[in-house]
Design an enzyme around this catalytic site. Structure first.
Site, PDB file in Angstrom:
ATOM      1  N   SER A  56       0.801  -1.224   0.000  1.00 15.75           N
ATOM      2  CA  SER A  56       0.000   0.000   0.000  1.00 15.75           C
ATOM      3  C   SER A  56       0.834   1.274   0.000  1.00 15.75           C
ATOM      4  O   SER A  56       0.324   2.346  -0.342  1.00 15.75           O
ATOM      5  CB  SER A  56      -0.948   0.017   1.206  1.00 15.75           C
ATOM      6  OG  SER A  56      -0.227   0.215   2.411  1.00 15.75           O
ATOM      7  N   LYS A  82       0.474   4.840   6.823  1.00 15.61           N
ATOM      8  CA  LYS A  82       0.016   5.633   5.682  1.00 15.61           C
ATOM      9  C   LYS A  82       0.669   7.011   5.749  1.00 15.61           C
ATOM     10  O   LYS A  82       1.419   7.333   6.671  1.00 15.61           O
ATOM     11  CB  LYS A  82      -1.512   5.815   5.702  1.00 15.61           C
ATOM     12  CG  LYS A  82      -2.327   4.531   5.779  1.00 15.61           C
ATOM     13  CD  LYS A  82      -2.236   3.690   4.522  1.00 15.61           C
ATOM     14  CE  LYS A  82      -3.040   2.405   4.664  1.00 15.61           C
ATOM     15  NZ  LYS A  82      -2.855   1.488   3.514  1.00 15.61           N
TER      16      LYS A  82
END
Length: 224
Positions: free
Chosen positions: A54, A97
């Site tokens: 990701s 993230k």
């Protein structure tokens, strides 16, 4: 026994104790060093291994990273920081993230391009697959209307935009759920092919011994 004999016995006893004293001092120093290292790891630094793709563009699956746990003691993260936090839908899991929106920011996504307070963000780290954008009526992956990030909340996105499960799908992250800033890749290992002998236990545990799986160019690489 003469006085000189007594002194000789005393000196011999002291000489016999000296090596033990030196050994005890070394052991004490070693214990202190271990305790200090544990305190540093527990309070200042924490290690993680990247399990997914990701964050491709910045982090690869198999990167081992250091997290600075003291980064945000006095304030929240800045826009653009790469952070580890508790996944809002299951706090037992940690996610990593990039901070896209901070409290009060106005965020909008148009055809895979992020706008913050009306300004398109260059995002050199971003990875996209080049496919046509999905309309906002069908999904928030490539398009969503402008909104304001609430106080005490942060909007997170993965750098690998078409392969990231992030705030576009499950919402904001509370400041208290942020564990720290990812600062350094200290080791990186490729994942062996499924049919490779190195993918099987116990060789998978020792694949770092095979130079073919060590990504040396990523060792001690700062995370930006």
């Amino acid at each position: 026994m003469s006085k000189n004999d007594i002194n000789d016995v005393k000196n011999s006893a002291e000489e016999a104790k000296a090596p033990q004293a030196k050994k005890d001092t070394f052991f004490d120093s070693l214990v202190v060093a271990v305790v200090i290292a544990m305190v540093i790891k527990g309070l200042l630094l924490q290690t993680y291994q990247i399990p997914s793709e990701s964050m491709v563009g910045t982090l690869l699956k198999g990167d081992f990273i250091l997290l600075n746990r003291l980064s945000y003691l006095g304030s929240g993260p800045d826009r653009g920081d790469v952070v580890v936090f508790e996944y809002p839908l299951d706090p037992s899991k940690d996610f990593i993230k990039r901070v896209i929106g901070t409290p009060g920011d106005k965020i909008e996504l148009k055809d895979k391009t992020i706008y913050v307070n009306g300004v398109a963000q260059p995002e050199a780290y971003k990875q996209v697959n080049g496919m046509m954008s999905m309309p906002g009526e069908l999904s928030s992956k490539d398009n969503f209307p402008q909104f304001t990030v609430p106080a005490g909340k942060y909007f997170m996105m993965g750098d690998n935009r078409d392969n990231s499960y992030d705030s576009r799908f499950w919402g904001f992250v509370d400041k208290k759920a942020i564990k720290g800033r990812a600062v350094l890749i200290y080791w990186s290992l490729k994942t062996p092919e499924y049919n490779s002998a190195w993918s099987k236990f116990p060789l998978s545990v020792f694949r770092f011994l095979n130079p073919a799986y060590d990504r040396f160019e990523r060792f001690f690489k700062p995370i930006r």
